[in-house]
Motif scaffolding. Sequence first.
Motif, PDB file in Angstrom:
ATOM      1  N   PHE A  13       0.827  -1.201   0.000  1.00 50.95           N
ATOM      2  CA  PHE A  13       0.000   0.000   0.000  1.00 50.95           C
ATOM      3  C   PHE A  13       0.868   1.261   0.000  1.00 50.95           C
ATOM      4  CE2 PHE A  13      -2.587  -3.351   1.884  1.00 50.95           C
ATOM      5  CZ  PHE A  13      -3.753  -3.232   1.144  1.00 50.95           C
ATOM      6  N   PRO A  14       0.276   2.397  -0.358  1.00 52.04           N
ATOM      7  CA  PRO A  14       1.043   3.648  -0.347  1.00 52.04           C
ATOM      8  C   PRO A  14       1.634   3.922   1.031  1.00 52.04           C
ATOM      9  CG  PRO A  14      -1.064   3.954  -1.471  1.00 52.04           C
ATOM     10  CD  PRO A  14      -1.112   2.592  -0.844  1.00 52.04           C
ATOM     11  N   SER A  15       2.892   4.300   1.068  1.00 53.88           N
ATOM     12  CA  SER A  15       3.566   4.546   2.349  1.00 53.88           C
ATOM     13  C   SER A  15       4.152   5.948   2.427  1.00 53.88           C
ATOM     14  CB  SER A  15       4.666   3.502   2.567  1.00 53.88           C
ATOM     15  OG  SER A  15       5.597   3.512   1.503  1.00 53.88           O
ATOM     16  N   SER A  16       3.802   6.814   1.479  1.00 56.98           N
ATOM     17  CA  SER A  16       4.223   8.206   1.515  1.00 56.98           C
ATOM     18  C   SER A  16       3.125   9.042   0.871  1.00 56.98           C
ATOM     19  CB  SER A  16       5.553   8.399   0.767  1.00 56.98           C
ATOM     20  OG  SER A  16       5.366   8.238  -0.629  1.00 56.98           O
ATOM     21  N   TYR A  17       3.182  10.355   1.074  1.00 56.22           N
ATOM     22  CA  TYR A  17       2.154  11.221   0.512  1.00 56.22           C
ATOM     23  C   TYR A  17       2.173  11.187  -1.017  1.00 56.22           C
ATOM     24  CZ  TYR A  17       1.315  13.142   5.167  1.00 56.22           C
ATOM     25  OH  TYR A  17       0.984  13.276   6.487  1.00 56.22           O
ATOM     26  N   THR A  18       3.368  11.076  -1.600  1.00 56.15           N
ATOM     27  CA  THR A  18       3.459  11.015  -3.057  1.00 56.15           C
ATOM     28  C   THR A  18       2.813   9.744  -3.585  1.00 56.15           C
ATOM     29  OG1 THR A  18       5.585  12.168  -2.894  1.00 56.15           O
ATOM     30  CG2 THR A  18       5.020  11.211  -5.017  1.00 56.15           C
ATOM     31  N   GLU A  19       3.105   8.620  -2.941  1.00 54.33           N
ATOM     32  CA  GLU A  19       2.510   7.351  -3.352  1.00 54.33           C
ATOM     33  C   GLU A  19       1.001   7.379  -3.171  1.00 54.33           C
ATOM     34  OE1 GLU A  19       4.538   4.413  -1.074  1.00 54.33           O
ATOM     35  OE2 GLU A  19       6.492   4.869  -1.956  1.00 54.33           O
ATOM     36  N   LEU A  20       0.550   8.002  -2.086  1.00 53.01           N
ATOM     37  CA  LEU A  20      -0.890   8.114  -1.848  1.00 53.01           C
ATOM     38  C   LEU A  20      -1.550   8.966  -2.926  1.00 53.01           C
ATOM     39  CD1 LEU A  20      -3.311   7.496  -0.016  1.00 53.01           C
ATOM     40  CD2 LEU A  20      -2.738   9.571   1.286  1.00 53.01           C
ATOM     41  N   ALA A  21      -0.869  10.030  -3.335  1.00 51.24           N
ATOM     42  CA  ALA A  21      -1.407  10.893  -4.388  1.00 51.24           C
ATOM     43  C   ALA A  21      -1.520  10.136  -5.705  1.00 51.24           C
ATOM     44  CB  ALA A  21      -0.515  12.127  -4.558  1.00 51.24           C
ATOM     45  N   VAL A  22      -0.494   9.335  -6.035  1.00 51.24           N
ATOM     46  CA  VAL A  22      -0.533   8.507  -7.245  1.00 51.24           C
ATOM     47  C   VAL A  22      -1.703   7.531  -7.168  1.00 51.24           C
ATOM     48  CG1 VAL A  22       0.659   6.679  -8.528  1.00 51.24           C
ATOM     49  CG2 VAL A  22       1.924   8.703  -7.781  1.00 51.24           C
ATOM     50  N   PHE A  23      -1.840   6.872  -6.035  1.00 56.75           N
ATOM     51  CA  PHE A  23      -2.920   5.896  -5.846  1.00 56.75           C
ATOM     52  C   PHE A  23      -4.289   6.557  -5.989  1.00 56.75           C
ATOM     53  CE2 PHE A  23      -5.867   3.736  -2.862  1.00 56.75           C
ATOM     54  CZ  PHE A  23      -5.953   2.518  -3.514  1.00 56.75           C
ATOM     55  N   MET A  24      -4.490   7.700  -5.330  1.00 57.86           N
ATOM     56  CA  MET A  24      -5.791   8.361  -5.357  1.00 57.86           C
ATOM     57  C   MET A  24      -6.118   8.901  -6.741  1.00 57.86           C
ATOM     58  SD  MET A  24      -7.029   7.835  -2.440  1.00 57.86           S
ATOM     59  CE  MET A  24      -8.504   8.822  -2.687  1.00 57.86           C
ATOM     60  N   PHE A  25      -5.105   9.368  -7.463  1.00 55.44           N
ATOM     61  CA  PHE A  25      -5.342   9.882  -8.819  1.00 55.44           C
ATOM     62  C   PHE A  25      -5.896   8.791  -9.727  1.00 55.44           C
ATOM     63  CE2 PHE A  25      -3.742  10.360 -13.195  1.00 55.44           C
ATOM     64  CZ  PHE A  25      -4.372  11.549 -13.553  1.00 55.44           C
ATOM     65  N   PHE A  26      -5.238   7.635  -9.731  1.00 54.88           N
ATOM     66  CA  PHE A  26      -5.696   6.557 -10.616  1.00 54.88           C
ATOM     67  C   PHE A  26      -6.966   5.903 -10.082  1.00 54.88           C
ATOM     68  CE2 PHE A  26      -1.329   6.919 -12.155  1.00 54.88           C
ATOM     69  CZ  PHE A  26      -1.563   6.911 -13.518  1.00 54.88           C
ATOM     70  N   LEU A  27      -7.104   5.841  -8.766  1.00 57.08           N
ATOM     71  CA  LEU A  27      -8.337   5.305  -8.188  1.00 57.08           C
ATOM     72  C   LEU A  27      -9.532   6.150  -8.625  1.00 57.08           C
ATOM     73  CD1 LEU A  27      -9.070   2.978  -6.126  1.00 57.08           C
ATOM     74  CD2 LEU A  27      -9.274   4.800  -4.429  1.00 57.08           C
TER      75      LEU A  27
END
Length: 422
Positions: A13-27
Motif C-alpha cells: 500500500f502507499p507509504s508516503s504522501y506522493t505514493e498516496l497521491a498517485v494511488f488516489m489519482f488513478f483510483l
Amino acid sequence: MKTKLTSLLKQVFPSSYTELAVFMFFLLCYGILGTYIALHYRIIFDSRIPWDAYFSFDNKAIVMTGGSFERHPLAYYFFNWVREFSLFVSGGKMDATFRLTLAWLSNIAISLCIVQIFKYLKNIIRLPLKISLLIILFFGFCSTNIILSFTPENFTYTLLLLCIYNYYAAIKLSKEGKIPGSALTLAGITIGGLTITNLAKVFIPVLFEKNVFRSWKKFRNAVFRVVITTVCFVFLYLLRIDFEYKNIFSKTNQQYEKFSNVESIPDWDMMLSYFFGGSILFPSFITTDKHNMKGFNFKGLLMEPYSSSFCYAFIIILLVLILWSYFKNFRNKLVQIIAFSFLFDIVIHCIMRFGLHTSYIYGGHFIFVYPLLLGWLFYAYRSKPKISSFLMVTMVILFSFLLTNNIFRMSDFFQFLNTYYQ
C-alpha cells in the motif's frame, strides 16, 4: 511476525504522501470509468454471457468458477471470495451493485499495481520524481490497465501480484539477499494459481541471487526452495482436481490446438498489433456475432490489426527504447530478471503462437515490463543531460499520442456499449 506484516503492508500500500497521491489519482480516474460502466451497462457481468463480450475476456466464467482448471488451477478459490463479497455488498443480487463491486475491486487492484511500479521507479531505480510520474502516467493509460481497471478477470489480479513480487524481489536482490522460502512458496501458489504459466516467473529472481551458482551451499538452498514451492503448488493443484491428473494433459492439448491455429492475419502483424502493441495502444475495433451455446446470441468486440502507420511507428519506437534499455543495462541483474520474464511470454505467444490472435488480452502478464525497462533506460543516462532530455521529449510525445489514441478508442467502446449493452 508483526514487523514482517508491517513491512508487507508498507510495500503493498502507499507509504508516503506522493505514493498516496498517485494511488488516489488513478483510483479516481479508473473509479469514474468503472462506476459509469457498471451502473449504466450490463457488460461487466451478464449472467447470459460467459465469455467474449469484449476483447475475449471471460468475465462471468471467471467470476463464477475462476476459469478453466488447466490454465487457472487455484483461481476457483480466489474468485469464490470475490463473488461472495460482491454478493454480500449487493444483498445477494447480481445487479448493478454487484457489477459496481466487481469493478471497484478491479479498480483498487490496478491502482495498487501502479503504486508498485511507482515504488520500483522511486526506490529501486531512484529516478527523479518528474521522470517517475511521466512513466507512471504512460503506464496508467495503457490499454491493458484501462480495460482491467473495471474487468473482473484473472489478468487483473495476476498483474497486481506480479508487480508486487517483482518489487519485493528487487528489494531483496538489491541488498544482496535471497528470496525466503515462505515468500517463494506464497508467490508460487498465488501467481501460479491464477495462471499456471506464470509459475516459472516466480523462480527467475532465484537465478540471480548472489553467488547462487558459485556456492554449493547456496545452490542447494535455492534448489530446496524451488522444490518445496513446486511440491506445494502441485499438491494443491492435484487436490483441486481430485488427483485426476490425466485431465490436465488432455485439456491443455485441447486449449493449445484451439488457440494456436489461426492463419487469418500474418504473424508479424499479430505480434506488433496484438502482443506488443494491443496491450499498450488500442487499435480499431470490430464487432462480431457470438452465442453462449445455449440459444442466446449477443455481440462481441475484438481488436483489429493497426490500420495507421503512426500506430506501427509508435510501437516500433517503444520497442527500440526497450531494447536500448536492455542492452545498455545488460550487466544489471534486475534488468535481466525483467527481460527473462518478458521473454517467457514472447516464447509462449509469439513463438509457440498460443493465443497470438488475441494476445492483447494477455497484457496483464507482462505489461509491467515496459515502464520498468523505460525507467532503467533513464537511469543509464542519468549523468548525460542531453540524452536524458532526448528521452524525456520522446516519452512526452509517445504519451501524448497514447493518451489521444486511447481516449478516442474508448469512445468507440462506449458506442458499442450504447448500442448493445444498455
